[in-house]
Design an enzyme around this catalytic site. Structure first.
Site, PDB file in Angstrom:
ATOM      1  N   ASP A 189     -10.161  39.311  38.208  1.00  0.00           N
ATOM      2  CA  ASP A 189     -10.812  38.277  39.018  1.00  0.00           C
ATOM      3  C   ASP A 189     -11.924  37.568  38.274  1.00  0.00           C
ATOM      4  OD1 ASP A 189     -12.586  40.573  39.113  1.00  0.00           O
ATOM      5  OD2 ASP A 189     -13.672  39.486  40.664  1.00  0.00           O
ATOM      6  N   ASP A 203     -13.189  45.891  41.246  1.00  0.00           N
ATOM      7  CA  ASP A 203     -14.124  45.064  42.021  1.00  0.00           C
ATOM      8  C   ASP A 203     -13.739  43.593  42.002  1.00  0.00           C
ATOM      9  OD1 ASP A 203     -16.353  46.935  42.868  1.00  0.00           O
ATOM     10  OD2 ASP A 203     -16.228  47.369  40.728  1.00  0.00           O
ATOM     11  N   ASP A 261      -7.903  45.453  37.640  1.00  0.00           N
ATOM     12  CA  ASP A 261      -9.348  45.551  37.788  1.00  0.00           C
ATOM     13  C   ASP A 261      -9.605  46.002  39.230  1.00  0.00           C
ATOM     14  OD1 ASP A 261     -12.209  44.936  37.384  1.00  0.00           O
ATOM     15  OD2 ASP A 261     -11.779  43.284  38.764  1.00  0.00           O
TER      16      ASP A 261
END
Length: 214
Positions: free
Chosen positions: A165, A10, A8
């Protein structure tokens, strides 16, 4: 055998989440309000952030200038991220992956121009073989981005590991059949990651070789 790592973007490779949150919090405060963090947590990792923020702001102002707000938020985020580097351990993971012959990809719900801008700023654009983004694929928690990354790499899910995240991101990776390592950032650390295969406070806590040996 692991053949690829799919990240991922961001909040995972770079802590952009904090800057985006601060920019929206400032926007709410300029209008005499506060951004509820419980609402923010529901949109992390999706494409629904701006829509959710405008819905909240519209409760006090039916005539929002959404274009001006978007422009202002993005400018503030850019300012906040000007000196922000990769999260701890990221560069070491990328370097170790290349040394071990692992292929690298990104699966991000953000737009291609956003991801490309920051990869170029950080000098990481050439590190990734494939970059899949939410302007061309359905955003997480749909598995589409991860399925597209696997297709681009021509690998089955059993040969790749995802790094996320957010709970939405973990859900997407698991739905695509990947093992997923959650590396929460300071904003998402309070959320539930029970569905991840492994949770690390930071990539700096465990070298890639040790993680792969698991």
């Amino acid at each position: 055998m692991t053949g690829a790592l799919i990240f991922d973007f961001d909040g995972t490779l770079v802590d952009t989440e904090a800057a985006v949150l601060v920019a929206w919090q400032e926007t709410f405060r300029e209008r005499g309000g506060e951004l509820p963090l419980d609402v923010w947590h529901t949109v992390i990792g999706t494409q629904h952030t701006a829509a959710a923020m405008f819905e909240l702001l519209a409760k006090d102002d039916e005539h929002l200038d959404k274009v001006a707000i978007r422009t202002g938020v993005r400018a503030r985020v850019t300012e906040l991220l000007a000196s922000e580097g990769p999260r701890p351990g990221v560069k070491e993971y990328l370097e170790d992956a290349h040394e071990q012959g692992l292929r690298l990809a990104i699966a991000s719900s953000s737009t291609g121009d956003w991801v490309a801008t920051h990869l170029n700023r950080l000098g990481l654009a050439d590190a990734f073989e494939a970059v899949l983004t939410g302007d061309l694929h359905e955003a997480k928690p749909s598995p589409d981005l991860y399925l597209a990354a696997l297709a681009a790499l021509d690998l089955p899910p059993s040969e790749a590991i995802a790094f996320e995240d957010s709970p939405h991101g973990v859900t997407a990776a698991k739905a695509a059949g990947l093992k997923c390592v959650a590396v929460p950032n300071p904003i998402t650390a309070v959320l539930n990651f029970d569905h991840a295969d492994l949770v690390l406070d930071s990539l700096a806590d465990e070298p890639l070789s040790a993680l792969l040996s698991r």
